[in-house]
Design an enzyme around this catalytic site. Sequence first.
Site, PDB file in Angstrom:
ATOM      1  N   CYS A  28      13.565  10.499   6.552  1.00 18.61           N
ATOM      2  CA  CYS A  28      13.596  10.417   7.927  1.00 18.61           C
ATOM      3  C   CYS A  28      14.551  10.608   8.086  1.00 18.61           C
ATOM      4  O   CYS A  28      15.072  11.080  10.640  1.00 18.61           O
ATOM      5  CB  CYS A  28      13.030   9.285   8.082  1.00 18.61           C
ATOM      6  SG  CYS A  28      13.612   7.876   7.044  1.00 18.61           S
TER       7      CYS A  28
ATOM      8  N   GLU B 165       9.938   1.406  10.846  1.00 13.12           N
ATOM      9  CA  GLU B 165      10.656   2.513  10.435  1.00 13.12           C
ATOM     10  C   GLU B 165      10.419   3.641  10.509  1.00 13.12           C
ATOM     11  O   GLU B 165       9.801   3.848   9.647  1.00 13.12           O
ATOM     12  CB  GLU B 165      11.998   2.408   8.934  1.00 13.12           C
ATOM     13  CG  GLU B 165      13.232   3.157   9.322  1.00 13.12           C
ATOM     14  CD  GLU B 165      13.035   4.293   8.072  1.00 13.12           C
ATOM     15  OE1 GLU B 165      12.785   5.576   9.027  1.00 13.12           O
ATOM     16  OE2 GLU B 165      12.602   3.952   6.651  1.00 13.12           O
TER      17      GLU B 165
ATOM     18  N   GLU C 231      10.027  16.505  14.870  1.00  8.79           N
ATOM     19  CA  GLU C 231      10.123  15.784  13.855  1.00  8.79           C
ATOM     20  C   GLU C 231       9.519  17.171  12.828  1.00  8.79           C
ATOM     21  O   GLU C 231       8.241  16.813  12.752  1.00  8.79           O
ATOM     22  CB  GLU C 231      10.318  14.697  12.998  1.00  8.79           C
ATOM     23  CG  GLU C 231      10.864  14.283  11.818  1.00  8.79           C
ATOM     24  CD  GLU C 231      10.521  13.336  11.358  1.00  8.79           C
ATOM     25  OE1 GLU C 231      11.433  11.813  10.651  1.00  8.79           O
ATOM     26  OE2 GLU C 231       9.771  12.430  11.807  1.00  8.79           O
TER      27      GLU C 231
ATOM     28  N   ILE D 181       1.982   6.898  13.753  1.00 13.50           N
ATOM     29  CA  ILE D 181       1.271   6.094  13.071  1.00 13.50           C
ATOM     30  C   ILE D 181       2.050   4.398  13.394  1.00 13.50           C
ATOM     31  O   ILE D 181       1.287   3.008  13.543  1.00 13.50           O
ATOM     32  CB  ILE D 181       1.465   5.804  11.202  1.00 13.50           C
ATOM     33  CG1 ILE D 181       0.458   7.388  11.431  1.00 13.50           C
ATOM     34  CG2 ILE D 181       0.589   4.247  10.612  1.00 13.50           C
ATOM     35  CD1 ILE D 181      -1.059   6.790  11.653  1.00 13.50           C
ATOM     36  N   GLY D 182       3.137   4.429  13.410  1.00 18.64           N
ATOM     37  CA  GLY D 182       4.523   3.377  13.643  1.00 18.64           C
ATOM     38  C   GLY D 182       3.305   1.952  15.020  1.00 18.64           C
ATOM     39  O   GLY D 182       3.327   0.952  15.388  1.00 18.64           O
TER      40      GLY D 182
ATOM     41  N   LYS E  46       0.592  -0.934  -0.329  1.00 16.69           N
ATOM     42  CA  LYS E  46       0.156  -0.382   0.581  1.00 16.69           C
ATOM     43  C   LYS E  46       0.823   1.381   0.243  1.00 16.69           C
ATOM     44  O   LYS E  46       2.031   1.391   1.197  1.00 16.69           O
ATOM     45  CB  LYS E  46      -0.781  -0.378   0.869  1.00 16.69           C
ATOM     46  CG  LYS E  46      -1.707   1.350   1.458  1.00 16.69           C
ATOM     47  CD  LYS E  46      -2.428   1.679   2.381  1.00 16.69           C
ATOM     48  CE  LYS E  46      -3.181   3.094   1.876  1.00 16.69           C
ATOM     49  NZ  LYS E  46      -1.475   4.132   1.837  1.00 16.69           N
TER      50      LYS E  46
ATOM     51  N   GLY F  45       7.093   5.166   7.760  1.00 15.51           N
ATOM     52  CA  GLY F  45       6.291   6.743   8.136  1.00 15.51           C
ATOM     53  C   GLY F  45       6.659   7.201   9.516  1.00 15.51           C
ATOM     54  O   GLY F  45       7.613   6.716  10.554  1.00 15.51           O
ATOM     55  N   SER F  46       5.426   7.744  10.025  1.00 16.55           N
ATOM     56  CA  SER F  46       5.343   8.486  11.323  1.00 16.55           C
ATOM     57  C   SER F  46       6.211   7.555  13.061  1.00 16.55           C
ATOM     58  O   SER F  46       5.174   6.587  12.247  1.00 16.55           O
ATOM     59  CB  SER F  46       4.996   9.410  11.558  1.00 16.55           C
ATOM     60  OG  SER F  46       3.458   8.898  12.114  1.00 16.55           O
ATOM     61  N   THR F  47       6.231   8.006  13.676  1.00 11.53           N
ATOM     62  CA  THR F  47       6.390   7.482  14.951  1.00 11.53           C
ATOM     63  C   THR F  47       5.004   6.780  15.457  1.00 11.53           C
ATOM     64  O   THR F  47       4.291   6.290  15.865  1.00 11.53           O
ATOM     65  CB  THR F  47       7.370   7.557  15.699  1.00 11.53           C
ATOM     66  OG1 THR F  47       8.863   7.438  15.843  1.00 11.53           O
ATOM     67  CG2 THR F  47       7.246   7.034  17.170  1.00 11.53           C
TER      68      THR F  47
END
Length: 832
Positions: free
Chosen positions: A316, A282, A413, A264-265, A208, A260-262
């Site tokens: 990133c 990551e 960030e 969403i992780g 995706k 992606g972003s922390t």
Amino acid sequence: MSAAVASSACSSTNAGSDIASIFDTMSYGPAPEAKNVVDAWLDDHDRKFGHFINNKWVHPEGRKTYTTKCPATGEDLAATVQGEQEDVDLAVSAAKTAYSSWSKTSGHYRARILYSIARHCQKHMRLLSVLESMDNGKPFRESRDADVPIIVRHFYHHAGWAQLMDSEMAGWKAAGVVGAIVPWNFPLMLLTWKVCPALAMGNTVVLKPATYTRLSALLLAEICAEAGLPPGVFNVITGGGAMGSMLAMHTDVDKVGFTGSTQIGQVLRRATAGTGKKLSLELGGKSPVIVFESADLDTAVEGVVDAIWFNQGQVCSAGSRLLVQESIFDTFLSKVKERMTHLRVGDSLDKTMDMGALVDESQMRTVKEYVESARQEGAEVFQAPCELPKKGLFYPPTLITGVQTVSTVVVEEIFGPVAVALPFRTAKEAVALGNNTMYGLGSSVWTENVSLAMEVAISLKAGSVWINAHNLFDAAAGFGGYKQSGFGRDGGREGLFEYVRPAWDQRAKPTVADFDLKKFGETVAERPTISNNAVIEVQSNGIKLPAIDHTYKMYYGGAQKRPDATYVRPVLSANGEVLAHVGEGNRKDVRNAVEAAHKAAPGWGKRAAHNRAQIVFYMAENLELRREEFALRISQLTGQTLDEGRHEVDLAVERLFYWGSYADKYGGEVQETTLYGATVKIHEPVGVIGIACPDKNPLLGFVSLFAPAVIRGNAIVIIPSERSPLLALDLYQVFDTSDLPGGVVNILTGNRDHLTKYLAEHQDVQSMWYFGTAEGSKFVEYVSAENVKRTWVSYGKDRDWADKLQGQGEEFLYQSIQAKNIWIPMGDIFAN
């Protein structure tokens, strides 16, 4: 100089003066890259794209669409479909069907396919490069010279790993169907970082792409089909953010790879908790660029440009924190500001541009808000006085000074072309500032002092450290983070482990009933009981006497400690007799043990590996001296025969020898990247690891878990078998007489899940290993999202600790280390 400028200069009556002025100003005329090949490809599809499943375009009925725009011009590029659950099901079903055959192909077959894809990407390199810049907004020369060559490199490199899997990855097998979710900043590059190792190891993939940047992923899928990749092996579905969760949570997805972003992780970690799925993350970064007074300042200035203004700072690992030694702070920043005035910002397809457009209006707003917040906090904001196009999402290179370590723009960030600068005095302070972040993805060190560079590189808590360079990437070197920058690696042999599982292991798919996570681990302390077996007796001259009460203490910081609450629990023999009492640990005991572990970890991690090996060998020696005592204890606790108890002790001694042997044999290697220099991979300790042991094989299981963590330089807080903890506690003297430093191994007894709760929730525990129930496994994975700690859980499955395949091996080493790559370029002689 472009041809247009040259022609104009030459036709002038004062040509010499015009040419001289050009060299004075270093101004360039436009050099646009034609987009006709992309327009033709888009038109081939009527500028309407569906999903790419089973090597075919799928246009489901009744779906909403999303219009992809070019950030540099605002023009509409194509309409893409907004997928739904039915589309996810179709793609995963295709991947699952293809997996049954693809996973059984030979490594050589897969190598040929990956090699073919690499060749086809080269053939379509211009199409890929132009589309990537139009879709994302990045400068064409970055797509052409960085992104696409790295994509090709990954396919070639992983074709080699496919060929060598049987020998180099012996004992491992494909994980299954991979759900890959990638962001918009490097739409092509980051997807290949996941697709290549996945396919090489025999997995199939459903990808995706990000909402903003879908087109290049769809193009690559079409190229893969052209190159001969079988149907269903690589599928691309498009949709909104919710579709990522649908894909990750699909029952038949065995592994989720996310960049992606922390934030969403963390959502994905909670969503997949307890499902048995492998997960690699990551995530974000706030990478330091550390410039010492011993640096070549002009080179370092160019390094800052590469670090923060590459891809408009939408990286990133962007070097967004500029740390400069105080003695050169003003001088260096004046050079940086001067260099900023020469950066060109404009059309993404203009080959003379240094920076292109930000990806979307929402990203532009976010960057502006961060910069405005810095102004409001009293910071000084310098923005390059460059001429920005009137149309498109362009933002000037920005440098912020006069900030504090707690300033918003220093901590968070920004993901835009914005750097913040702070001074430091000493190298020790530089390291402290560099590590003063919740992230740990990348960093760079600038100095001509090799000794200083290496010591700082070793001391920084980041997955990649570049010396006198920044943002170097290669397929042979893994990229990934420490701390809240995630776990797992993309690239290198270290990246292959994210897409395999032990050959003996079958993925667990536990069925865990809904339970209140907040109540997990609740326990009530033991109360007094009346029992005929409650009093232990001894014989003295034929007279029965009550034995002196023996309550085992806990063990942390190298000393025996009473439990905080003074509660105890009885330990029963196999036939129900009370053998002893042990402390009932609580939250404060966990706190004390973790503090002891953190005090011990730095020194233990820096010890020579040979010294760690000798200590573990001493443990084996001292354990064998007490063989009969431990064998009898095993027999009492488990009901096994004395001979069976002796066998477990012998296996524990052998396992200590096994792990002692690995103490100085898994330190890393030199990676063979394309860098002219050396890329050194170092296997560093994870930090403080919490371990909850199983009840089965109470001695062997305990040894099999604590030893690999300890020999690789970690400090641990370990919960022994809840039912049979005495065997671990009887090792006090073994540790003390084997010269193990206090705080390296800390033992807490009590209710396993109660102690696990506080270890898993602890912000200063870097990894949690849990070998208990399926419910406990779900809890550990769920709460680990808070600080993105690594986890290793059993999902309620037993393993045979006596079996060498299950009780030892590279799986344990992988869980005990994190890979750091230090990039050391050369060039004083032959590169000049």
